[in-house]
Design an enzyme around this catalytic site. Sequence first.
Site, PDB file in Angstrom:
ATOM      1  N   HIS A   1       0.836  -1.198   0.000  1.00 53.85           N
ATOM      2  CA  HIS A   1       0.000   0.000   0.000  1.00 53.85           C
ATOM      3  C   HIS A   1       0.872   1.251   0.000  1.00 53.85           C
ATOM      4  CE1 HIS A   1       0.711  -1.226   4.184  1.00 53.85           C
ATOM      5  NE2 HIS A   1       0.773   0.072   4.453  1.00 53.85           N
TER       6      HIS A   1
ATOM      7  N   CYS B   1      -0.614   4.302  31.977  1.00 57.24           N
ATOM      8  CA  CYS B   1       0.743   4.179  32.495  1.00 57.24           C
ATOM      9  C   CYS B   1       1.412   5.546  32.390  1.00 57.24           C
ATOM     10  CB  CYS B   1       1.546   3.114  31.744  1.00 57.24           C
ATOM     11  SG  CYS B   1       1.801   3.455  29.990  1.00 57.24           S
TER      12      CYS B   1
END
Length: 627
Positions: free
Chosen positions: A67, A176
């Site tokens: 692609h 996190c």
Amino acid sequence: MKITDLLSVKGIEINPEVSDKSGAIDKLVDLMEKAGNLNDREEYKKAILAREEICTTGIGDNIAIPHAKTEAVKKAGLAAMVLKDGVDYDSMDGQPSKLFFMIAAPEGGNNVHLDVLARLSAMLMDTDFRDRLIAAESVEEFLDIVDKKENEKLESKNTEEKVSENGYRVLAVTACPTGIAHTFMAAEALENKAAEMGISIKVETNGSGGAKNVLTKEEIENAECIIIAADKNVEMARFDGKKMIQTKVADGIHKTEELLKKATDGTASVYHHVGGGEASDTSTENESIGRQIYKHLMNGVSHMLPFVIGGGILIALAFLFDDYTIDPSNFGMNTPFAAFLKTVGGTAFGFMLPILAGYIAMSIADRPALAVGFVGGMLANNGGSGFLGALVAGFIAGYLVLGMKKVFDKLPQSLEGLKPVLLYPFFGILLIGAIITFVVNPPVAYINNAIFEFLNGLGSSSKMLLGALLGGMMAIDMGGPINKAAYVFGTASLASGQFEFMAAVMAGGMVPPLAIALCTTVFKKKFTKRERQSGVTNYIMGLSFITEGAIPFAAQDPLRVIPSCVAGSAVAGALSMFFGCGLRAPHGGVFVIPTITNPLGYMAAIVIGSVVGMFVLGLLKKNIEEE
């Protein structure tokens, strides 16, 4: 838009004469041109080949999806091809590719190629669908198979959306400190395990790009339980009165079944919001004082990092583009462009300590503490107490405002509106100013100077030992508290002009994924097919300084993987010190190596450390036999 809207009869061919990867790309580009999707065939082909150089689009299982997005594309389109005998396409699993979809998207478009790629990838995971496409005898049959499968997919999606309208049994929030890896790994683990257990779930991710998939008020009201898997504070007031489980983000990755069982068996405790993001009665574990302090600190660090990273890289580039010979005493500001970079970078870097203190304070006592923390951090910065002083200022500001909240609770209700706009900022800033100026700055500035002189006085062997320690710490828990302790030490050293420690920290953090990637490549018999495929992505994660890429391997085999990574990271950290490498930016991986003092030595340290880790892991692991 459907896949079949982009795929025309002219853009498909069944079993043409193609013998290799180059021929496959040529044929697909021809089909794309025949379908009328291209402005410039050769430019489009160059874009396809450039994408292949980054990483093969042979995704395995006999599939390839080349692609490109380029101005050479007239309109978004697809081309497809079946090669029943397959060709070598450098696929990730080493198997020949038989089924090809080529995607073209115009520059400036809406990333339609990514949307189509995602939908195609999901459909192609169905083995039966894939086999039917490869067995298709005509273009019309091929298109019919794609159309029917896509309709099934869309109907299934509509059914899922109707189910979600009735609410989710369990909601979750993952977060996190850096918001790069653990956040999304935990979300994926929870979603996969919930699907396996037949539990409807929605997961909000608080990543580096902000909150995604945000939970709505209605969803929260209808949920049975909330799981908070986070190592930094998240918005908690919205969950008041709901059953909740609060735990570490690592548990969201490794203890998903345990969390989901507790969330649905009715034993979770009810959360009562009391201000700083903490619960008065929570869930699986009563957080220790140390754990609470760690979360407050990480909240400050996570907000500070964008300023340090952006500013640090700009400052480093200023030295890279400056001319030292013009005026050595003014190095970094001698040329206009260098001066511009250093001024902008220095401005961003100057926010580091106020942001750290402000968001630590806010984590403790919510918004009223933010301004108090900012002022405390700035006073610490200006007063010579630096990173350590700002850290202390953040905690003092937070608990100071919590204390004021209790005192001001005794005031008449009519004064409630004055608290956030007058009482908290006035008394908070006044008190933090006095505390930092007269109590904190004098002793902490003295300690800072002593540390600075001690580090400057370290000999070569002592610095190598410290580098080995910092590098090894980065690999012990790969994103956990020990890793973060080393990282915070590295960022703190930047404020005091000790750039070599940050270099050792980043070298140590890059090694674990790289060592594992090398090991899966060199010692193939010691890993499963799936592990070898995952190992390829660790090259990218390691070069990008994302230590967490090693976590899946460490979780499966900690007794072999962790010691190997620690050994390699310690070697890299020590060698970085030995070669005198210095890093002014606390992130960036291979992309900031040109700005590092002695870049060749730094690359050598990382390569040697990764090879050491690879060989130790290769020696410790045993060969496996795949069925």
